[in-house]
Write a protein that holds these residues in place. Structure first.
Motif, mmCIF file in Angstrom:
data_model
loop_
_atom_site.group_PDB
_atom_site.id
_atom_site.type_symbol
_atom_site.label_atom_id
_atom_site.label_comp_id
_atom_site.label_asym_id
_atom_site.label_seq_id
_atom_site.Cartn_x
_atom_site.Cartn_y
_atom_site.Cartn_z
ATOM 1 N N LYS A 510 0.832 -1.211 0.000
ATOM 2 C CA LYS A 510 0.000 0.000 0.000
ATOM 3 C C LYS A 510 0.864 1.258 0.000
ATOM 4 O O LYS A 510 0.528 2.246 -0.657
ATOM 5 C CB LYS A 510 -0.929 -0.011 1.205
ATOM 6 N N VAL A 511 1.966 1.220 0.740
ATOM 7 C CA VAL A 511 2.892 2.359 0.729
ATOM 8 C C VAL A 511 3.476 2.538 -0.666
ATOM 9 O O VAL A 511 3.566 3.655 -1.196
ATOM 10 C CB VAL A 511 4.004 2.153 1.771
ATOM 11 N N PHE A 512 3.903 1.433 -1.289
ATOM 12 C CA PHE A 512 4.440 1.488 -2.650
ATOM 13 C C PHE A 512 3.385 2.047 -3.611
ATOM 14 O O PHE A 512 3.686 2.841 -4.506
ATOM 15 C CB PHE A 512 4.875 0.089 -3.090
ATOM 16 N N ARG A 513 2.119 1.619 -3.414
ATOM 17 C CA ARG A 513 1.034 2.077 -4.270
ATOM 18 C C ARG A 513 0.852 3.588 -4.150
ATOM 19 O O ARG A 513 0.728 4.296 -5.159
ATOM 20 C CB ARG A 513 -0.263 1.375 -3.887
ATOM 21 N N SER A 514 0.847 4.101 -2.920
ATOM 22 C CA SER A 514 0.642 5.541 -2.720
ATOM 23 C C SER A 514 1.795 6.350 -3.299
ATOM 24 O O SER A 514 1.583 7.416 -3.888
ATOM 25 C CB SER A 514 0.473 5.835 -1.228
ATOM 26 N N GLN A 515 3.023 5.854 -3.167
ATOM 27 C CA GLN A 515 4.169 6.554 -3.743
ATOM 28 C C GLN A 515 4.105 6.557 -5.265
ATOM 29 O O GLN A 515 4.434 7.542 -5.912
ATOM 30 C CB GLN A 515 5.456 5.896 -3.254
ATOM 31 N N ARG A 516 3.656 5.453 -5.813
ATOM 32 C CA ARG A 516 3.556 5.363 -7.269
ATOM 33 C C ARG A 516 2.425 6.249 -7.793
ATOM 34 O O ARG A 516 2.549 6.872 -8.850
ATOM 35 C CB ARG A 516 3.316 3.905 -7.671
ATOM 36 N N GLN A 517 1.319 6.316 -7.048
ATOM 37 C CA GLN A 517 0.214 7.178 -7.477
ATOM 38 C C GLN A 517 0.611 8.644 -7.457
ATOM 39 O O GLN A 517 0.112 9.443 -8.250
ATOM 40 C CB GLN A 517 -1.001 6.941 -6.580
ATOM 41 N N ALA A 518 1.526 8.986 -6.538
ATOM 42 C CA ALA A 518 2.009 10.371 -6.495
ATOM 43 C C ALA A 518 2.809 10.703 -7.750
ATOM 44 O O ALA A 518 2.784 11.836 -8.233
ATOM 45 C CB ALA A 518 2.856 10.577 -5.242
ATOM 46 N N ARG A 519 3.518 9.705 -8.282
ATOM 47 C CA ARG A 519 4.305 9.928 -9.503
ATOM 48 C C ARG A 519 3.459 9.743 -10.759
ATOM 49 O O ARG A 519 3.638 10.437 -11.743
ATOM 50 C CB ARG A 519 5.492 8.958 -9.532
ATOM 51 N N VAL A 520 2.560 8.734 -10.703
ATOM 52 C CA VAL A 520 1.709 8.439 -11.866
ATOM 53 C C VAL A 520 0.262 8.546 -11.407
ATOM 54 O O VAL A 520 -0.334 7.568 -10.941
ATOM 55 C CB VAL A 520 2.002 7.021 -12.417
ATOM 56 N N PRO A 521 -0.345 9.727 -11.489
ATOM 57 C CA PRO A 521 -1.677 9.963 -10.911
ATOM 58 C C PRO A 521 -2.757 9.018 -11.415
ATOM 59 O O PRO A 521 -3.722 8.757 -10.718
ATOM 60 C CB PRO A 521 -1.978 11.415 -11.308
ATOM 61 N N ARG A 522 -2.650 8.491 -12.623
ATOM 62 C CA ARG A 522 -3.701 7.648 -13.179
ATOM 63 C C ARG A 522 -3.567 6.179 -12.760
ATOM 64 O O ARG A 522 -4.315 5.324 -13.235
ATOM 65 C CB ARG A 522 -3.701 7.746 -14.709
ATOM 66 N N THR A 523 -2.615 5.897 -11.933
ATOM 67 C CA THR A 523 -2.446 4.526 -11.462
ATOM 68 C C THR A 523 -3.681 4.075 -10.703
ATOM 69 O O THR A 523 -4.144 4.762 -9.800
ATOM 70 C CB THR A 523 -1.208 4.418 -10.555
ATOM 71 N N LYS A 524 -4.224 2.932 -11.076
ATOM 72 C CA LYS A 524 -5.428 2.417 -10.429
ATOM 73 C C LYS A 524 -5.053 1.558 -9.216
ATOM 74 O O LYS A 524 -4.066 0.845 -9.235
ATOM 75 C CB LYS A 524 -6.246 1.573 -11.411
ATOM 76 N N SER A 525 -5.891 1.645 -8.197
ATOM 77 C CA SER A 525 -5.693 0.814 -7.013
ATOM 78 C C SER A 525 -6.239 -0.579 -7.285
ATOM 79 O O SER A 525 -7.266 -0.755 -7.946
ATOM 80 C CB SER A 525 -6.404 1.424 -5.796
#
Length: 600
Positions: A510-525
């Motif tokens: 989940k931490v990795f997901r949030s960091q990635r979403q900050a870099r790639v806003p369209r990243t889906k959960s």
């Protein structure tokens, strides 16, 4: 109480009490003074809450005033202060029309309690505050107002669900029912003199500061973590024991069919006090075979002993016919040996392994694939690098206790740079085939990284996470982009048996997901998916660390994005052979030597 003529002596009062607002002088209690001169004593009593009670209680309360004449001036000055007068006026106005009027005059709560206990002939030493509060509001005609009764009934209900500790640490039952704050130094419904210290036998605690709260939380978190580790270790030991027993029983049923029929050369191992090779001989796998005219014990086969490598080794089952207990005394004779401690080393296994090696070799496409070493055709496997490394250890300063070597772990390996330490005990575990520690596992990860992963983005983007639950090694292969966790357990347990592990991994993803979403806003959960892989299973309580290293080796060698639920066809088997585990140990020892990790 004595009359005003007897108890007042205005002439002796201080000069500053002559103003009109001070209409009463200091109480002298002349009758008590006369009795004192006659050696007459007054007995006084105290209740369980340290409150003054009895027929002489009022006299003592008044007489105490004669002992504090020096404080009288300060007392009067305080009461004449304008700020005090404002506070006093506010309090008088508030008390002039109370919601629940007190109706017992100067009797007070303590003597009211004494009166009730005497009249009811009760063996109790005190009454609950809300009981006294209600009795203090009963009129002379014995009637109780509905609102007073309502408060009492609510207190009775609350007292069934609130413990004494909660009553003490927060607000009392009576204060809760009245919906009023609690004040320090007093107990509502108990009267003057009763404090939290006397009522609860320990003081009411003050509210902690933010720093104290944080320190307490940190201490509790540390305790919870330690308890979780201890509990996990305990449950793991029980789980390991039961699952290994179950696996062993299953192996005992099916293992006889896995040995070649007839007579085969074999290596004989013992698991206690250490797991080690103790001799060589021949295993006789013949249906209905007997040992000394008796059926073989369950889970055992008949072997003949040809060579003894450990002269002090004991027989797994003493020979009651020849009264033999040592292996060396059984040379040339037959003994019973546990199935899981017999390893076939004849050419049948070598030929099968060579066919598997050829099949795997056809899949290798680049120089970064793991080399497939064909098993030697000769029957005895010689651990050349293990022998060389053990010789180097014995000739270095690591032969002495306490000597260690350090191995730097680059940031790309674990996501942060660190240093791993290796001691003689870690190497002894490899040489003696004992349970492995984290230092050995991490060193093998460094070996895999140096030889097969460095610069390979596809392999580097997936995490191989060995996890030790306290007594058992597991492997988690994690695809952080797809949020998939492959769970490999060599004792066939479920990931739900390791809640701390699952929480740790899920949180990391989940931490990795949030960091990635900050870099790639369209990243889906995504929902995190856990997959249990049907991997090879160990047949003892020692091999888990070696299995984890073998799992990592094979996963990297296959170089695939996904791991099949039934494991890779090229490596699919019920159990790893001892020779397959020895290959891993040889690679690791070779790495130690080539990296010159023993050099000072």
């Amino acid at each position: 109480m004595a009359s005003d003529q007897e108890n007042s002596q205005d002439a002796n009062a201080p000069d500053d009490t002559s103003e009109k607002e001070i209409t009463r002088g200091i109480t002298i209690m002349k009758s008590i003074i006369r009795d004192r001169d006659k050696a007459v004593t007054y007995n006084v009593n105290w209740n369980a809450d340290n409150q003054l009670i009895g027929s002489n209680a009022a006299k003592l309360a008044s007489y105490i005033g004669t002992l504090v004449q020096e404080e009288w001036v300060a007392f009067v000055a305080q009461r004449r202060d304008e700020n005090f007068k404002k506070v006093s006026a506010t309090n008088r106005e508030r008390a002039s029309n109370p919601t629940y009027a007190y109706k017992k005059g100067r009797l007070g709560y303590a003597r009211l309690e004494e009166k009730i206990l005497d009249e009811t002939k009760s063996d109790a030493t005190s009454l609950p505050p809300h009981v006294l509060w209600k009795e203090a509001r009963v009129g002379k005609d014995g009637t109780v107002r509905d609102d007073v009764q309502h408060i009492y009934d609510e207190c009775e209900t609350l007292s069934q669900s609130i413990s004494t500790a909660e009553d003490q640490e927060n607000r009392s039952v009576l204060s809760r029912a009245l919906n009023v704050p609690e004040y320090p130094g007093r107990v509502r419904g108990k009267g003057h003199g009763c404090t939290p210290t006397s009522l609860y036998k320990n003081p009411r605690r003050r509210n902690p500061s933010n720093q104290e709260v944080m320190e307490t939380l940190q201490a509790l978190q540390a305790q919870v973590l330690q308890l979780q580790k201890d509990n996990e270790r305990y449950r793991c030991m029980e789980k390991c024991s039961s699952q290994l027993k179950e696996t062993s029983e299953k192996a005992s049923i099916n293992c006889q069919n896995k040995f070649p029929e007839g007579i085969s050369s074999c290596q004989l191992y013992l698991s206690s006090p250490t797991y080690r090779l103790v001799g060589k001989g021949k295993v006789h796998n013949t249906s209905g075979d007997l040992l000394h005219h008796r059926p073989l014990p369950d889970g055992h086969l008949k072997v003949s002993v040809d060579v003894v490598l450990d002269k002090e080794a004991l027989l797994p089952i003493p020979d009651i016919v020849s009264e033999t207990t040592l292996l060396r005394d059984a040379i040339g004779s037959f003994v019973a040996w546990p199935l899981d401690l017999i390893f076939i080393d004849d050419e049948v296994f070598a030929q099968g392994s060579q066919q598997l090696s050829q099949k795997i070799g056809s899949r290798q496409k680049n120089k970064r694939d793991l080399p497939v070493t064909s098993l030697p055709k000769k029957r005895a496997f010689v651990p050349r690098y293990q022998i060389s490394l053990e010789t180097l250890v014995d000739s270095s300063d690591m032969a002495t206790a306490g000597a260690i070597r350090s191995l730097d772990m680059e940031e790309d390996i674990f996501g942060y740079s660190c240093t791993e330490t290796i001691g003689k005990e870690d190497l002894e575990h490899i040489f003696r085939h004992q349970e492995l520690g984290v230092g050995v596992i991490h060193t093998y990860i460094r070996f895999l990284y140096d030889n097969f992963m460095r610069g390979n983005d596809q392999l580097s983007n997936r995490f191989r996470f060995p996890y030790n639950s306290g007594c058992h090694w597991l492997l988690l292969a994690i695809d952080p982009l797809k949020e998939v966790v492959y769970f490999l357990n060599s004792i066939d347990g479920e990931w739900t048996n390791y809640p701390d592990m699952k929480q740790l991994v899920d949180t990391s993803i989940k931490v990795f997901r949030s960091q990635r979403q900050a870099r790639v806003p369209r990243t889906k959960s995504r929902n995190i998916t856990w997959i249990k892989v049907q991997c090879p299973l160990q047949r003892n309580g020692i091999d888990c660390g070696y299995f984890v290293m073998r799992f990592m080796r094979e996963i990297i060698n296959m170089n695939q994005i996904e791991i099949p639920i039934t494991y890779f066809d090229e490596y699919k088997c019920a159990h790893y052979t001892r020779l397959q585990l020895e290959q891993i140990k040889e690679e690791l020892c070779q790495y130690f030597i080539e990296k010159r990790l023993l050099s000072i």
